[in-house]
Enzyme design. Structure first.
Site, PDB file in Angstrom:
ATOM      1  N   ASN A 294     -63.524 -41.069  91.106  1.00 53.56           N
ATOM      2  CA  ASN A 294     -63.731 -39.935  92.009  1.00 53.56           C
ATOM      3  C   ASN A 294     -62.471 -39.667  92.824  1.00 53.56           C
ATOM      4  OD1 ASN A 294     -66.204 -40.571  90.963  1.00 53.56           O
ATOM      5  ND2 ASN A 294     -67.299 -40.577  92.903  1.00 53.56           N
ATOM      6  N   ASP A 295     -61.980 -40.687  93.525  1.00 51.49           N
ATOM      7  CA  ASP A 295     -60.766 -40.517  94.333  1.00 51.49           C
ATOM      8  C   ASP A 295     -59.536 -40.401  93.444  1.00 51.49           C
ATOM      9  OD1 ASP A 295     -61.467 -40.566  97.205  1.00 51.49           O
ATOM     10  OD2 ASP A 295     -62.352 -42.490  96.706  1.00 51.49           O
TER      11      ASP A 295
ATOM     12  N   HIS B 268     -83.338 -75.389 123.360  1.00 48.06           N
ATOM     13  CA  HIS B 268     -84.402 -74.723 124.098  1.00 48.06           C
ATOM     14  C   HIS B 268     -85.631 -74.480 123.233  1.00 48.06           C
ATOM     15  CE1 HIS B 268     -81.747 -73.034 127.571  1.00 48.06           C
ATOM     16  NE2 HIS B 268     -82.328 -74.179 127.889  1.00 48.06           N
TER      17      HIS B 268
ATOM     18  N   CYS C 192     -66.303 -47.810  87.677  1.00 47.42           N
ATOM     19  CA  CYS C 192     -67.547 -47.587  88.424  1.00 47.42           C
ATOM     20  C   CYS C 192     -67.635 -46.194  89.007  1.00 47.42           C
ATOM     21  CB  CYS C 192     -67.691 -48.628  89.533  1.00 47.42           C
ATOM     22  SG  CYS C 192     -66.305 -48.683  90.693  1.00 47.42           S
TER      23      CYS C 192
ATOM     24  N   ARG D   1     -71.937 -50.116  97.415  1.00 44.63           N
ATOM     25  CA  ARG D   1     -71.151 -49.467  98.463  1.00 44.63           C
ATOM     26  C   ARG D   1     -71.724 -49.882  99.815  1.00 44.63           C
ATOM     27  NH1 ARG D   1     -71.837 -45.365  94.335  1.00 44.63           N
ATOM     28  NH2 ARG D   1     -69.814 -44.690  93.525  1.00 44.63           N
TER      29      ARG D   1
ATOM     30  N   ARG E 118     -68.530 -53.891  97.505  1.00 44.35           N
ATOM     31  CA  ARG E 118     -67.288 -53.332  98.036  1.00 44.35           C
ATOM     32  C   ARG E 118     -67.323 -53.402  99.555  1.00 44.35           C
ATOM     33  NH1 ARG E 118     -66.030 -47.198  96.714  1.00 44.35           N
ATOM     34  NH2 ARG E 118     -67.550 -46.889  98.389  1.00 44.35           N
TER      35      ARG E 118
ATOM     36  N   GLU F  27     -58.176 -46.653  92.787  1.00 40.01           N
ATOM     37  CA  GLU F  27     -58.494 -45.254  93.050  1.00 40.01           C
ATOM     38  C   GLU F  27     -57.314 -44.495  93.651  1.00 40.01           C
ATOM     39  OE1 GLU F  27     -61.826 -45.348  95.801  1.00 40.01           O
ATOM     40  OE2 GLU F  27     -61.146 -47.298  96.533  1.00 40.01           O
TER      41      GLU F  27
ATOM     42  N   ARG G 187     -61.518 -33.120  98.937  1.00 40.40           N
ATOM     43  CA  ARG G 187     -62.709 -33.845  98.494  1.00 40.40           C
ATOM     44  C   ARG G 187     -63.841 -32.885  98.121  1.00 40.40           C
ATOM     45  NH1 ARG G 187     -63.574 -39.164  96.834  1.00 40.40           N
ATOM     46  NH2 ARG G 187     -65.764 -39.677  97.089  1.00 40.40           N
TER      47      ARG G 187
END
Length: 533
Positions: free
Chosen positions: A441-442, A189, A485, A286, A322, A419, A452
């Protein structure tokens, strides 16, 4: 001086056009915040009603395009409206929703199946209709997310795999410009519209390299594209082997001469522009922070544009993206209807595997983006080895589909975020992981059994346990690339322990990079202070 490169193509519309290149795959619609005239995005968690509203919006947009259009343009718009009103598409989407698919991904899967059938047709005219359905799919996704398709600068030469009819119709061609498509069809088209409006157009060039703004000449009379000196065809994936994410020889060294790779973490797409490829690659992007709703996560082309942008900005430096770490404390608008988010801790790779329609779209975007740089893919919240195997199978399946559609792609290395304590203690069992990266962190949260919101207060107390676990885990990696990281990587007080554990690749927030760099050059590789420090 090198001669301009002339690429052979097929004429789809006669005429000659010259202008600055516009790369379609980098097209990004402005956000609602950037365009105050646009109403906020509709709530996606409205089931079939939200989809019906988005379809109505799309039909209204198409009808607006048809106002004052010529007969041929009107026929194409009528075809798209007819498809949007086709009850069989609504029924197929509804059936997928009854099978517990989210409304957005039910729509995407239904239209993708239709596109696949057309692309596999024997007749070229039928194959050429696939882009019409892609156009419809993305227009409805844009309506769901409140991000309509953006235009491109007048007078540009549009460069891409194909072009949607509605994008052609919405553009002002009175300022000139042309079209050069890597694939495309003379029976499509857009080719018909280009001939009707005397817009020079060629198809079948094969993928070639160009930068936004590069001068490009489209010769629709002879069927050719002329690029400035330095332009080149991009080779097929098999001719472009992926490099290992850890082979980068960094300039940074410890006091006793051991090389250290120092990368940065990216949370916001806006951080991409500040990336300096001369100094750092990306150790962690992230991806979940690039999307505000499930409609964004369902939009393969939008994801591809974001990933390509960061890879091209990084140049020869490695980039690790990630996959979506959504769920738990990181909800995504449109997935609030999943009770498992609040009752079973379903997040990260568990959610992606439970909702493979989400993983499949992201896998396709990442596979296509991998040809533009040194991409590695990291899986979030991995606990068991079979989770990696199942995700790798999704990547293989989507790579096969892209191959059947002749879309350029490459399989990136696939590794895992470390993690979850159970995974850290058993890294020697994760044989299919290409690399490991510690997310402290986790890891600290689960080791300290903290909520958390409370982990910040307990982080210092948990640090010795985290450092001991990392040191043990590094010994189980069998020589595979390993990095860190999480926030501990950006804290100079933890560097001695992390270096002593054997870590040689650190990825930190951009603002923390100078401090970490200064701290590393004052330490030996075993974590002890250099003489005189």
């Amino acid at each position: 001086m090198a001669e301009p490169l002339k690429l052979k193509a097929k004429s789809a519309s006669p005429g000659i056009a010259s202008g600055p290149a516009f790369l379609a795959e980098k097209l990004k619609a402005p956000s609602a915040a950037e365009r105050p005239d646009v109403a906020p995005a509709p709530r996606i968690a409205g089931g079939f009603g939200a989809l019906e509203k988005a379809i109505d919006i799309s039909i209204s947009e198409l009808e607006h395009l048809a106002e004052g259009a010529d007969a041929e343009s009107r026929d194409i718009i009528d075809f798209q409206i007819e498809v949007l009103r086709d009850p069989t598409i609504a029924e197929a989407t509804g059936a997928r929703m009854q099978a517990d698919e989210n409304v957005v991904f039910a729509w995407v899967a239904t239209l993708d199946a239709y596109i696949g059938e057309l692309e596999a047709a024997d007749e070229e005219q039928m194959r050429a209709r696939a882009v019409d359905i892609l156009d419809i799919k993305n227009r409805v996704l844009g309506a769901l997310a409140g991000t309509p398709i953006a235009d491109f600068p007048p007078g540009s030469v549009f460069i891409g795999k194909d072009m949607e009819p509605s994008r052609f119709l919405a553009h002002d061609w009175s300022k000139g410009g042309g079209i050069a498509l890597f694939a495309g069809s003379t029976a499509g088209h857009v080719a018909l519209l280009a001939r009707a409006k005397s817009v020079p157009m060629v198809v079948g060039t094969g993928r070639f390299s160009a930068a936004d703004g590069d001068p490009v000449r489209v010769d629709g009379d002879t069927g050719a594209v002329v690029l400035k000196a330095g332009g080149m065809l991009i080779p097929a994936p098999a001719q472009t082997p992926a490099r290992d994410m850890q082979t980068e020889s960094g300039e940074l060294r410890t006091a006793d001469g051991v090389p250290i790779l120092l990368s940065i973490n990216i949370n916001d797409p806006a951080d991409i522009d500040a990336l300096d490829p001369a100094t750092a690659g990306v150790g962690l992007m992230r991806s979940e922070f690039s999307f505000t709703s499930i409609a964004d996560a369902a939009n393969e082309e939008r994801q591809l544009a974001i990933y390509r942008r960061v890879l091209e900005q990084a140049g020869d430096r490695p980039v690790t993206i990630r996959m979506l770490d959504i769920g738990g404390d990181k909800p995504l608008a449109g997935l609030e209807d999943l009770p498992a988010l609040s009752t079973s801790g379903l997040r990260g790779i568990r959610l992606l595997l439970a909702r493979p329609e989400i993983a499949s779209v992201q896998a396709r975007a990442l596979l296509r983006a991998a040809v533009f740089g040194r991409l590695s893919v990291m899986l979030p919240m991995v606990t068991f080895p079979d989770e990696i195997d199942r995700m790798r199978e999704i990547f293989r399946e989507e790579a096969e589909k892209l191959g059947r559609r002749s879309l350029l792609h490459r399989m990136p290395p696939i590794g895992m975020m470390v993690e979850v304590p159970a995974a850290a203690l058993m890294l020697d069992k994760f044989g299919s992981a290409a690399f490991f990266s510690f997310g402290t962190n986790d890891l600290a949260q689960y080791l300290a059994a903290s909520a958390r919101d409370d982990i910040d207060a307990d982080a210092g107390k948990a640090a010795p346990a985290v450092l001991r676990l990392i040191a043990q885990a590094v010994k189980l990696t069998s020589g595979k690339p390993v990095s860190i990281c999480g926030d501990m990587a950006g804290n100079p007080s933890y560097l001695p322990g992390l270096l002593a554990a054997g870590l040689r690749h650190f990825s930190v927030a951009p603002a923390r990079r100078p401090a970490i760099r200064s701290a590393i050059i004052g330490l030996n590789a075993d974590g002890t202070r250099a003489a005189g420090e």
